[in-house]
Scaffold this active site. Sequence first.
Site, PDB file in Angstrom:
ATOM      1  NE  ARG A 104      -3.653   2.049   2.736  1.00 53.63           N
ATOM      2  CZ  ARG A 104      -4.846   1.767   2.251  1.00 53.63           C
ATOM      3  NH1 ARG A 104      -5.385   0.638   1.811  1.00 53.63           N
ATOM      4  NH2 ARG A 104      -6.085   2.819   2.546  1.00 53.63           N
ATOM      5  CG  HIS A 131      -8.246   0.722  -3.389  1.00 53.88           C
ATOM      6  ND1 HIS A 131      -7.267  -0.404  -3.077  1.00 53.88           N
ATOM      7  CD2 HIS A 131      -8.739   1.179  -2.262  1.00 53.88           C
ATOM      8  CE1 HIS A 131      -7.883  -0.653  -1.621  1.00 53.88           C
ATOM      9  NE2 HIS A 131      -8.725   0.614  -1.232  1.00 53.88           N
ATOM     10  CD  GLN A 134     -13.101  -0.674  -1.400  1.00 56.27           C
ATOM     11  OE1 GLN A 134     -12.405  -0.830  -0.460  1.00 56.27           O
ATOM     12  NE2 GLN A 134     -14.487  -1.595  -1.299  1.00 56.27           N
ATOM     13  CG  ASP A 219     -12.792   7.632  -1.885  1.00 60.98           C
ATOM     14  OD1 ASP A 219     -12.956   7.539  -0.450  1.00 60.98           O
ATOM     15  OD2 ASP A 219     -11.689   7.420  -2.233  1.00 60.98           O
ATOM     16  CB  CYS A 259     -13.746   2.429  -0.862  1.00 57.64           C
ATOM     17  SG  CYS A 259     -13.316   4.400  -0.871  1.00 57.64           S
ATOM     18  NE  ARG A 287     -10.197  -4.254   0.354  1.00 62.20           N
ATOM     19  CZ  ARG A 287      -9.566  -3.284   0.572  1.00 62.20           C
ATOM     20  NH1 ARG A 287     -10.101  -2.155   1.085  1.00 62.20           N
ATOM     21  NH2 ARG A 287      -8.148  -3.335   0.630  1.00 62.20           N
TER      22      ARG A 287
END
Length: 306
Positions: A104, A131, A134, A219, A259, A287
Site C-alpha cells: 500500500r 485501488h 476494493q 469517496d 469504500c 474485502r
Amino acid sequence: MSVRHFLSMMDYTPDELVGLIRRGIELKDLRNRGVLFEPLKNRVLGMIFEKASTRTRLSFEAGMIQLGGQAIFLSPRDTQLGRGEPIGDAAIVMSSMLDAVMIRTFAHSNLTEFAAKSKVPVINGLSDDLHPCQLLADMQTFLEHRGSIAGKTVAWIGDGNNMCNSYIEAAIQFDFQLKVACPAGYEPDARFLAQAGDRVQVVRDPREAVAGAHLVSTDVWASMGQEDEAEQRMALFRPYQVTPALLDNAASDVLFMHCLPAHRGEEISVDLLDDPRSVAWDQAENRLHAQKALLEMLVEPAYHHA
C-alpha cells in the site's frame, strides 16, 4: 513460468475476474458455515504499508490467517525501505523469504518497480493511481445483491481519484457504463479515460450522472496526502454530496457503495449509510472474501508441483 501480480484490474481477463469474485462468494459461504479451509498453510504474506489502513490491513491479515497462513505487517519505520533502500533490492530480498507481497503505497511506480524484481506475486493494496482490491469487493457485493453488472449503469460522484480510475478499469472488464460527475479540474486521469473510450462519460451535474444508475459510489473529497487541499476541496465539492434525495434520481433498485472511511456530512449526508439502498458494510466485509480468493489463486499454484 512468470509470476503473476495483481497491480490493476487489467492484469486479468474478464473471465478470470468474474471467477475471482464468484470464488470470493464461495469462501464467504465456507466461513459463514464455520468450515475450516486452510490451503495456504505455512505460506507467508508480507504487507508493506506506506499509508494508513484499516480495511486493507485487517482483510489481508485475517484472510491469510483464515487460509492457514501468516501475514507480516511492515511499516516504513520497521524496514530499510523507509531509510532509502532501493525498491528493487528490497524486492529481491523479500521475495526470497515470502510467498507473496501486498504493498500500500503512494507512487504506482513503487509497485511496478517492486514487481519487476519480485519472484513472488505482488498485490496492489492501494496506490495513488489505483485501488483494484476494493473493486473486487465492490463487484462481489453487486453480484450478491443484483446479479451480473454487465450492461448496467454506474455513477461515480466526486473526485476523479484512484478509486475512480479503478472504476474505469472495472467498466472495461465487467462491461458496464460509467458516468463520472466531478468539478472541473478533478477529472480522472486522461490515460484511463482514453483506454475506456465511450464506456465512460464525464459530466458536471451529479443528478445527470445518477439518472437511471444501478450503482452509485463515492469517496472522501481529500484522499491521503491531500490534507492541505481539504478546505479548498470542501467548497468545490459541496454540490457533490450524495444524499437519499440524490439516490431518488437513480434506478429504483439502485445500490450505494462507499469504500470507507466515510466523512458523514461531507461526501455523504449524515444518514446515508443507514439508507436501505446502502450496502457499504457488506462491501467492507467483502474485502476479506474477495482478497482471500485472490490470495488462494496467486499463492497456492506455486506449490502444486512440490
